[in-house]
Write a protein that holds these residues in place. Structure first.
Motif, PDB file in Angstrom:
ATOM      1  N   ASP A  76    -120.888  22.557  43.985  1.00 23.96           N
ATOM      2  CA  ASP A  76    -121.263  23.913  44.388  1.00 23.96           C
ATOM      3  C   ASP A  76    -121.255  24.886  43.217  1.00 23.96           C
ATOM      4  OD1 ASP A  76    -121.823  23.288  47.036  1.00 23.96           O
ATOM      5  OD2 ASP A  76    -119.714  23.441  47.608  1.00 23.96           O
ATOM      6  N   PHE A  80    -124.607  26.825  42.676  1.00 24.04           N
ATOM      7  CA  PHE A  80    -124.628  28.228  43.095  1.00 24.04           C
ATOM      8  C   PHE A  80    -124.263  29.209  41.984  1.00 24.04           C
ATOM      9  CE2 PHE A  80    -124.206  25.800  46.981  1.00 24.04           C
ATOM     10  CZ  PHE A  80    -125.100  26.436  47.823  1.00 24.04           C
ATOM     11  N   GLU A 245    -131.829  33.955  46.806  1.00 26.90           N
ATOM     12  CA  GLU A 245    -131.595  33.711  48.228  1.00 26.90           C
ATOM     13  C   GLU A 245    -130.517  32.642  48.405  1.00 26.90           C
ATOM     14  OE1 GLU A 245    -135.248  32.909  50.223  1.00 26.90           O
ATOM     15  OE2 GLU A 245    -134.264  32.234  52.057  1.00 26.90           O
ATOM     16  N   MET A 246    -130.697  31.535  47.712  1.00 26.76           N
ATOM     17  CA  MET A 246    -129.793  30.396  47.897  1.00 26.76           C
ATOM     18  C   MET A 246    -128.353  30.747  47.504  1.00 26.76           C
ATOM     19  SD  MET A 246    -130.193  26.580  46.329  1.00 26.76           S
ATOM     20  CE  MET A 246    -129.338  26.754  44.783  1.00 26.76           C
ATOM     21  N   LEU A 249    -124.564  34.106  49.116  1.00 26.15           N
ATOM     22  CA  LEU A 249    -123.206  34.182  49.681  1.00 26.15           C
ATOM     23  C   LEU A 249    -122.111  33.923  48.655  1.00 26.15           C
ATOM     24  CD1 LEU A 249    -123.464  32.704  53.273  1.00 26.15           C
ATOM     25  CD2 LEU A 249    -122.810  35.008  52.608  1.00 26.15           C
ATOM     26  N   PRO A 250    -122.172  32.802  47.920  1.00 29.32           N
ATOM     27  CA  PRO A 250    -121.112  32.583  46.935  1.00 29.32           C
ATOM     28  C   PRO A 250    -121.032  33.701  45.894  1.00 29.32           C
ATOM     29  CG  PRO A 250    -122.333  30.562  47.295  1.00 29.32           C
ATOM     30  CD  PRO A 250    -123.073  31.649  48.023  1.00 29.32           C
ATOM     31  N   TRP A 258    -116.064  27.941  51.776  1.00 25.08           N
ATOM     32  CA  TRP A 258    -116.926  27.981  52.964  1.00 25.08           C
ATOM     33  C   TRP A 258    -116.834  26.720  53.772  1.00 25.08           C
ATOM     34  CZ3 TRP A 258    -118.871  32.718  53.712  1.00 25.08           C
ATOM     35  CH2 TRP A 258    -118.898  33.578  52.594  1.00 25.08           C
TER      36      TRP A 258
ATOM     37  N   TRP C  72    -130.688  30.616  58.335  1.00 27.33           N
ATOM     38  CA  TRP C  72    -129.629  30.520  57.322  1.00 27.33           C
ATOM     39  C   TRP C  72    -129.657  29.239  56.506  1.00 27.33           C
ATOM     40  CZ3 TRP C  72    -126.434  34.186  55.393  1.00 27.33           C
ATOM     41  CH2 TRP C  72    -126.491  35.429  56.039  1.00 27.33           C
ATOM     42  N   ILE C  73    -130.623  28.364  56.738  1.00 27.88           N
ATOM     43  CA  ILE C  73    -130.645  27.103  55.979  1.00 27.88           C
ATOM     44  C   ILE C  73    -130.749  27.378  54.481  1.00 27.88           C
ATOM     45  CG2 ILE C  73    -132.006  25.020  55.476  1.00 27.88           C
ATOM     46  CD1 ILE C  73    -132.775  24.955  58.451  1.00 27.88           C
ATOM     47  N   ARG C  75    -129.769  29.878  52.923  1.00 29.21           N
ATOM     48  CA  ARG C  75    -128.648  30.675  52.403  1.00 29.21           C
ATOM     49  C   ARG C  75    -127.297  30.043  52.701  1.00 29.21           C
ATOM     50  NH1 ARG C  75    -129.774  36.371  54.911  1.00 29.21           N
ATOM     51  NH2 ARG C  75    -130.611  35.071  56.588  1.00 29.21           N
ATOM     52  N   ALA C  76    -127.284  28.802  53.146  1.00 30.71           N
ATOM     53  CA  ALA C  76    -126.003  28.141  53.423  1.00 30.71           C
ATOM     54  C   ALA C  76    -125.162  28.180  52.143  1.00 30.71           C
ATOM     55  CB  ALA C  76    -126.241  26.710  53.872  1.00 30.71           C
ATOM     56  N   PRO C  77    -123.858  28.482  52.278  1.00 25.82           N
ATOM     57  CA  PRO C  77    -123.068  28.797  51.087  1.00 25.82           C
ATOM     58  C   PRO C  77    -122.542  27.597  50.305  1.00 25.82           C
ATOM     59  CG  PRO C  77    -121.776  29.120  53.055  1.00 25.82           C
ATOM     60  CD  PRO C  77    -123.141  28.742  53.525  1.00 25.82           C
ATOM     61  N   SER C  78    -122.749  26.398  50.761  1.00 28.10           N
ATOM     62  CA  SER C  78    -122.372  25.230  49.956  1.00 28.10           C
ATOM     63  C   SER C  78    -123.380  24.129  50.260  1.00 28.10           C
ATOM     64  CB  SER C  78    -120.952  24.756  50.294  1.00 28.10           C
ATOM     65  OG  SER C  78    -120.947  24.116  51.560  1.00 28.10           O
ATOM     66  N   ARG C  81    -122.619  22.408  53.586  1.00 27.08           N
ATOM     67  CA  ARG C  81    -123.034  23.200  54.754  1.00 27.08           C
ATOM     68  C   ARG C  81    -124.554  23.207  54.898  1.00 27.08           C
ATOM     69  NH1 ARG C  81    -118.628  23.102  57.554  1.00 27.08           N
ATOM     70  NH2 ARG C  81    -116.881  24.264  56.724  1.00 27.08           N
ATOM     71  N   LYS C  82    -125.230  23.216  53.762  1.00 25.67           N
ATOM     72  CA  LYS C  82    -126.696  23.247  53.793  1.00 25.67           C
ATOM     73  C   LYS C  82    -127.227  21.967  54.435  1.00 25.67           C
ATOM     74  CE  LYS C  82    -130.237  24.342  50.300  1.00 25.67           C
ATOM     75  NZ  LYS C  82    -130.187  25.792  50.528  1.00 25.67           N
ATOM     76  N   TRP C 135    -123.496  34.654  57.984  1.00 20.81           N
ATOM     77  CA  TRP C 135    -123.226  33.214  57.983  1.00 20.81           C
ATOM     78  C   TRP C 135    -122.303  32.830  59.132  1.00 20.81           C
ATOM     79  CZ3 TRP C 135    -124.796  28.633  56.889  1.00 20.81           C
ATOM     80  CH2 TRP C 135    -123.899  27.565  56.891  1.00 20.81           C
ATOM     81  N   THR C 188    -112.850  27.561  58.830  1.00 20.36           N
ATOM     82  CA  THR C 188    -112.816  27.871  57.404  1.00 20.36           C
ATOM     83  C   THR C 188    -112.851  29.380  57.189  1.00 20.36           C
ATOM     84  OG1 THR C 188    -114.079  25.844  57.102  1.00 20.36           O
ATOM     85  CG2 THR C 188    -113.879  27.285  55.192  1.00 20.36           C
ATOM     86  N   LEU C 189    -113.702  30.069  57.936  1.00 23.61           N
ATOM     87  CA  LEU C 189    -113.792  31.527  57.778  1.00 23.61           C
ATOM     88  C   LEU C 189    -112.491  32.200  58.213  1.00 23.61           C
ATOM     89  CD1 LEU C 189    -117.417  32.189  59.095  1.00 23.61           C
ATOM     90  CD2 LEU C 189    -116.650  32.159  56.716  1.00 23.61           C
ATOM     91  N   THR C 193    -110.700  34.548  53.269  1.00 23.19           N
ATOM     92  CA  THR C 193    -110.325  35.905  52.860  1.00 23.19           C
ATOM     93  C   THR C 193    -110.410  36.844  54.060  1.00 23.19           C
ATOM     94  OG1 THR C 193    -112.615  36.508  52.368  1.00 23.19           O
ATOM     95  CG2 THR C 193    -111.367  35.483  50.587  1.00 23.19           C
ATOM     96  N   GLN C 196    -113.882  37.321  55.163  1.00 22.95           N
ATOM     97  CA  GLN C 196    -114.443  36.191  55.910  1.00 22.95           C
ATOM     98  C   GLN C 196    -113.948  36.192  57.354  1.00 22.95           C
ATOM     99  OE1 GLN C 196    -113.296  33.132  52.946  1.00 22.95           O
ATOM    100  NE2 GLN C 196    -115.394  32.367  53.146  1.00 22.95           N
ATOM    101  N   LEU C 199    -115.823  38.598  59.297  1.00 22.25           N
ATOM    102  CA  LEU C 199    -117.147  38.078  59.668  1.00 22.25           C
ATOM    103  C   LEU C 199    -117.047  37.215  60.915  1.00 22.25           C
ATOM    104  CD1 LEU C 199    -118.679  36.862  56.236  1.00 22.25           C
ATOM    105  CD2 LEU C 199    -119.365  38.876  57.559  1.00 22.25           C
TER     106      LEU C 199
END
Lengths: 258, 95, 335
Positions: A76, A80, A245-246, A249-250, A258, C72-73, C75-78, C81-82, C135, C188-189, C193, C196, C199
């Motif tokens: 990641d 990212f 975009e990608m 979030l991070p 996450w 959100w595909i 923009r998935a944060p890892s 997750r993507k 997210w 996880t959220l 933090t 999170q 959210l």
């Protein structure tokens, strides 16, 4: 995880692995943009399968790049927290999806290269790369078949589909030369036997492209395209948007997991 | 206007356990090649199969449900076709 | 999710002939005996109509349901997750496909039912007309929306109509990871933090009530359920399923350290159930009437994908025809 970009100690091997990882991630990301929007349900599912294969390839390649780089960067961090100047993918794979013809032509031109690349890489002297290649080879063989079948269908389908496929070929051809590019850094890895010389795959790629374009009744543009730069981080304008975009979030929530 | 219909195909998959091909569902495709690829992508996402058959749905001839009794009931009385019909002493062992 | 179609009311039934009355009785006897009804079997027209409407609306729900999560595909944060989210949304496409195929066994084509969706004639589950703003919504949808869907879908695996029941068995099997995927994101959220966790709470606040509405209006108002119950399409009432969902979900929310947005929520020791406050049925009616936050967007996106894909489908058909003709020619030459 901090939000600023990481810096890497990029040995030739790390750089070479990152190039392949970035190709796979960026193309996988592009294909994932189709999810829910494809021309028919069956194809929606097929494109997502290809995207999942590519994202999977990227993950194993990043994990390995992180290991040999040795500063504790995981998949990641590499995906990212590098900006577009640090990304090493081909210009071809970052091009926007456009219409379905553009997506298929992009996919075909890449798969016709990636398939023999991974097959040759199964003989890599680096056991991890050989192992990754053994899995990627089977996936890329299917990706090539899927894209080639569609290209033939579009080229030899209706007037409209022929016209669109020809236009896409014309537009994307300019990025084909980069597939076979090899610089001093990568040549050093090729000489160890850990990586394959991309230039050596040219004849195989030519044969595949000629055969499929012939069946598709499409005319191959002359020579090879001249636009390059992705391998050294000089991209088209499109990659910056994709990464913004990608990575949002991070980059927005420092230190979060996450 | 409803557009031209994409033909319907029936999908049969032989799973890993070595059993014969089994009907798993259907899909739409323009031709057999497309149907085969779509079957792979739609019906083997979790490693379900080792072999796929696709058959145009309109190529299947089905028995008529109203003839169910005529077709299938006569076999019910033929109990001598089943092993439990025959009595073998326990001492003989498994047979 | 997605039995909202069973709440719709049908036109007045036509009187049956003597022959139909007899067939109808035999049909009901088979259903009562828990036998499955298969495509070529005789069935009352109203049964067929109800099923076509229910199955195709279920299919539309899966397809439209790809959009809020698909948002959100990219923009998935890892990467993990993507991949998981893409696989999940892809599964929903697959489920839509299985269900369209089940509807087709009743004599409608996919093109016809898709046209009904795109023209706005057919409905889909109300829940997909809400936006995914953060997210955490991806976690909330997996946990709550898929959780509610499972409550609804498991009984459908025993539905009297064979093709629908078989599709649902496959779907339930594949969906087993969906709710866990969502709950893990919420875990996880919630353990992350402060931002999170906020959210996660915000997502629960926005999705809680729409999820309770997913089960449809209170039992007293849903006359159509009677026939569906008699035909063993629907096996539990809206209120029964809603209560089951609340009972299962409230402890899960507490485990996350989150609070459902209902001040009246309280555990009733005597009955063993969680009692909840009044649902805003006016909001539900507005969403069903096309006035939810995303109704227009969802349909516009589906129409665009369909229209943009028309030339591709046409090309595939044209090429198949050429291929067939060439093959026939080659065979003629060989003969």
């Amino acid at each position: 995880m901090p939000t600023t970009s990481i810096t890497l100690s990029e040995t030739p091997l790390v750089g070479t692995v990152l190039r392949r990882a970035d190709d796979a991630l960026v193309l996988g990301h592009r294909l994932s943009e189709w999810c829910g929007h494809a021309p028919m349900l069956e194809e929606d599912i097929a494109l997502a399968n290809v995207a999942l294969d590519l994202i999977g390839q990227a993950r194993t390649l990043y994990a390995y790049a992180g290991e040999i780089e040795g500063s504790g960067h995981d998949e990641d961090a590499l995906a990212f927290l590098r900006d577009s100047r640090q990304y090493r993918n081909l210009l071809l794979v970052e091009q926007p999806n456009g219409d379905f013809a553009e997506t298929i032509v992009r996919q075909f031109l890449y798969a016709a290269f990636a398939d023999p690349y991974w097959r040759a890489m199964t003989a890599s002297t680096d056991p991890r790369l050989a192992e990754i290649a053994a899995k990627a080879e089977k996936e890329s063989a299917y990706h090539l078949r899927h894209a080639a079948e569609w290209l033939i269908r579009l080229g030899d389908g209706t007037q409209e589909s022929h016209h669109r496929a020809a236009g896409a070929l014309e537009a994307l051809w300019i990025y084909t030369g980069e597939l076979f590019e090899v610089d001093a850094m990568e040549r050093a890895v090729v000489e160890t036997g850990a990586a394959v010389d991309p230039a050596s795959l040219r004849a195989t790629w030519d044969a595949t492209v000629d055969a499929v374009l012939g069946e598709a009744t499409l005319t191959r543009p002359a020579g090879l395209g001249v636009q390059t730069g992705g391998r050294s981080g000089r991209h088209t304008e499109h990659l910056g948007h994709l990464l913004a975009e990608m990575q949002s979030l991070p980059r927005t929530y420092p230190g979060a997991t996450w | 206007m409803t557009e031209a219909r994409m033909p319907l195909w029936e999908v049969f998959i032989r799973s890993r356990n070595g059993l014969s091909h089994k009907h798993v569902g259907s899909l739409h495709a323009a031709d057999a090649e497309m149907a085969l690829q779509a079957a792979r992508d739609v019906y083997t996402r979790r490693g379900e199969g080792l072999s796929i058959w696709v058959v145009p749905s309109n190529a299947i001839t089905a028995s008529d449900p109203s003839e169910k009794e005529m077709l299938f009931e006569p076999t019910a009385s033929k109990i001598y076709r089943h092993p439990t019909f025959y009595e073998i002493p326990d001492e003989v062992g498994h047979m | 999710m997605y039995t909202q179609a069973l709440n719709a009311r049908d036109a007045v039934a036509q009187p049956l002939s003597a022959e139909e009355t007899a067939k109808s009785a035999a049909f009901q006897a088979r259903v009562d005996d828990e036998q499955r009804i298969e495509p070529n079997d005789w069935m009352p027209e109203a049964y067929r109509r109800t099923l076509v409407r229910q199955i195709s609306q279920h299919a539309h729900s899966e397809i439209v349901g790809m959009l809020p999560e698909g948002n959100w595909i990219t923009r998935a944060p890892s990467l993990k997750r993507k991949a998981a989210l893409l696989a999940k949304v892809q599964d929903e496409g697959g489920h839509g496909l299985y269900l369209y195929a089940a509807a087709e066994t009743l004599g409608v084509s996919r093109e016809e039912v898709v046209d009904q969706l795109l023209s706005g004639k057919a409905k889909y589950s109300s829940i997909f007309n809400y936006p995914t703003l953060t997210w955490a919504d991806i976690g909330a949808i997996g946990w709550l929306v898929d959780g509610a869907a499972i409550m609804n879908q498991i009984p459908l695996c025993r539905c009297s109509y064979g093709p629908y029941a078989r599709a649902m068995i496959r779907i339930c099997k594949e969906e087993s990871f969906h709710q866990r995927q969502g709950y893990e994101i919420m875990l996880t959220l919630s353990a992350g933090t402060a931002e999170q966790k906020a959210l996660a709470q915000d997502a629960l606040n926005r999705w809680w009530w729409p999820c309770l509405m997913m089960f449809g209006p209170p039992d007293g108002e849903s006359q159509h359920s009677d026939a569906s119950t008699r035909w063993k399409i629907k096996r539990f009432s809206n209120d029964q399923l809603r209560q089951k969902f609340v009972d299962a979900t409230v402890p899960q929310a507490h485990f996350l350290g989150l609070t459902p947005p209902d001040p009246e929520l309280a555990f009733d020791e005597a009955s063993g159930h969680w009692r909840f406050g009044e649902i805003d049925w006016e909001e539900f009616r507005q969403v069903l009437a096309g006035n939810g936050p995303c109704n227009r967007d969802r349909l516009r996106v589906r129409r665009k994908a369909h229209a943009d894909g028309a030339w591709v489908r046409e090309a595939a058909l044209a090429f198949a025809e050429k291929r067939r003709a060439r093959k026939a020619d080659a065979e003629k030459q060989a003969a």
